[in-house]
Design an enzyme around this catalytic site. Structure first.
Site, PDB file in Angstrom:
ATOM      1  N   HIS A  47       0.780  -1.234   0.000  1.00 18.04           N
ATOM      2  CA  HIS A  47       0.000   0.000   0.000  1.00 18.04           C
ATOM      3  C   HIS A  47       0.807   1.277   0.000  1.00 18.04           C
ATOM      4  CE1 HIS A  47      -3.136  -2.818   1.781  1.00 18.04           C
ATOM      5  NE2 HIS A  47      -3.626  -2.422   0.636  1.00 18.04           N
ATOM      6  N   GLU A 151      -6.581 -13.752   4.003  1.00 19.74           N
ATOM      7  CA  GLU A 151      -7.462 -12.587   3.961  1.00 19.74           C
ATOM      8  C   GLU A 151      -8.571 -12.716   2.919  1.00 19.74           C
ATOM      9  OE1 GLU A 151      -5.021  -9.048   3.697  1.00 19.74           O
ATOM     10  OE2 GLU A 151      -3.697  -9.879   2.197  1.00 19.74           O
ATOM     11  N   ASP A 177      -9.325  -7.005   4.842  1.00 22.33           N
ATOM     12  CA  ASP A 177      -9.638  -7.613   3.544  1.00 22.33           C
ATOM     13  C   ASP A 177     -10.595  -8.790   3.711  1.00 22.33           C
ATOM     14  OD1 ASP A 177      -8.433  -6.154   1.440  1.00 22.33           O
ATOM     15  OD2 ASP A 177      -6.467  -6.818   2.113  1.00 22.33           O
TER      16      ASP A 177
HETATM   17  C1  3PY Z   1      -5.897  -6.391   6.324  1.00 26.82           C
HETATM   18  O1  3PY Z   1      -6.517  -6.170   7.389  1.00 26.82           O
HETATM   19  O2  3PY Z   1      -6.441  -6.692   5.261  1.00 26.82           O
HETATM   20  C2  3PY Z   1      -4.461  -6.292   6.336  1.00 26.82           C
HETATM   21  O3  3PY Z   1      -3.839  -6.472   5.319  1.00 26.82           O
HETATM   22  C3  3PY Z   1      -3.801  -5.938   7.629  1.00 26.82           C
HETATM   23  O4  3PY Z   1      -2.623  -5.278   7.371  1.00 26.82           O
HETATM   24 MG    MG Z   2      -5.014  -6.870   3.627  1.00 21.26          MG
END
Ligand code: 3PY
Ligand code: MG
Length: 259
Positions: A47, A151, A177
């Site tokens: 990011h 995620e 995510d």
């Molecule tokens: C998320 O919460 O998606 C992350 O990547 C945490 O850094």
């Molecule tokens: Mg993430």
């Protein structure tokens, strides 16, 4: 903190605290966060708009200050992973690992032969400059950490086989995510995340790996997550830490100046 101490901390059941480093541009950020009690940092190239050359300065500054520098690449591309790992990062937090095949590929991209396919540079800076290249590469292979981020619902369904993958040291939930992708955006206190934490902790522990998480801010979520077995904790990120401190000071002086 060395990678060995980091592993030992987790193996002993202690928590290891870290921060996402996304906006900072100083090589001193690791030393600063270490002074606040943090154990690891994550250079966020998923990011951050920062140029990758900063990763070298920040990672080496962190290593010399005793805080473990991990990097989050923007992709699983071996070329990007090689650039981060051969210039100072001592491990990866790999976003969006969906399958055991993804996990095996990134684990191999992060290690020199015979354990993987990381390309050998002219020298490795992680352990100072007194070791031969052969010694430094062997030491790197022992030290480097590869942590798979869980995620998505697919990743969650595959958590056990990802945890079982040789070369994967730990699983790490990307709570934001995961919740957005599951159709429950921002529901950090709800059952979807609670269930994910339980499943990831069970998968990790069944294979002798550690479990971590980033995303939530709520104290109750963290208390439950730690009780469930989460040990590697991304506390916040450098921007949110700065803003909370600034907000606190602004409120303090507004009170101090009020009559
Ligand atoms: C998320 O919460 O998606 C992350 O990547 C945490 O850094
Ligand atoms: Mg993430």
């Amino acid at each position: 903190m060395s990678a060995t101490t980091f592993r030992a901390r987790l193996a002993a059941g202690d928590i290891a605290l870290g921060s996402n480093v996304r906006f900072s541009r100083s090589a001193e950020i690791g030393a600063m966060l270490a002074a606040c009690g943090l154990h690891w940092i994550m250079l966020d190239y998923e990011h951050s708009p920062a140029s990758p050359h900063l990763a070298q300065d920040i990672a080496l500054g962190a290593l010399r200050a005793g805080v473990l520098p991990l990097a989050r690449p923007s992709s699983h591309a071996p070329q990007e992973i090689a650039g981060l790992l051969t210039n100072g990062a001592l491990g990866l937090i790999v976003p969006h690992v969906e399958t055991a095949a993804d996990a095996a590929a990134v684990a191999a991209a992060a290690r020199f032969a015979p354990r993987g396919h990381l390309s050998v540079p002219g020298s490795l800076p992680h352990f100072g400059y007194g070791l031969s290249l052969t010694e430094a590469c062997a030491r790197f292979n022992e030290a480097v950490l590869v942590i798979a981020m869980i995620e998505s619902r697919t990743a969650l369904a595959n958590a056990a086989t990802i945890a079982a993958t040789p070369g994967i040291d730990g699983l790490f939930i990307g709570a934001s995510d995961l919740l957005w992708e599951a159709g429950h955006p921002g529901d950090y206190t709800g059952p979807v995340l609670r269930d994910a934490v339980a499943r990831v902790c069970a998968a990790a522990s069944a294979h002798g790996k550690f479990a971590g998480m980033g995303g939530p801010r709520e104290e109750s979520v963290w208390r439950d997550a730690i009780a469930a077995g989460i040990r590697m904790i991304m506390t916040e990120n450098d921007l949110s830490l700065l803003m909370r401190g600034a907000r606190d000071r602004a409120e303090f002086f507004a009170r101090a100046a009020s009559r």
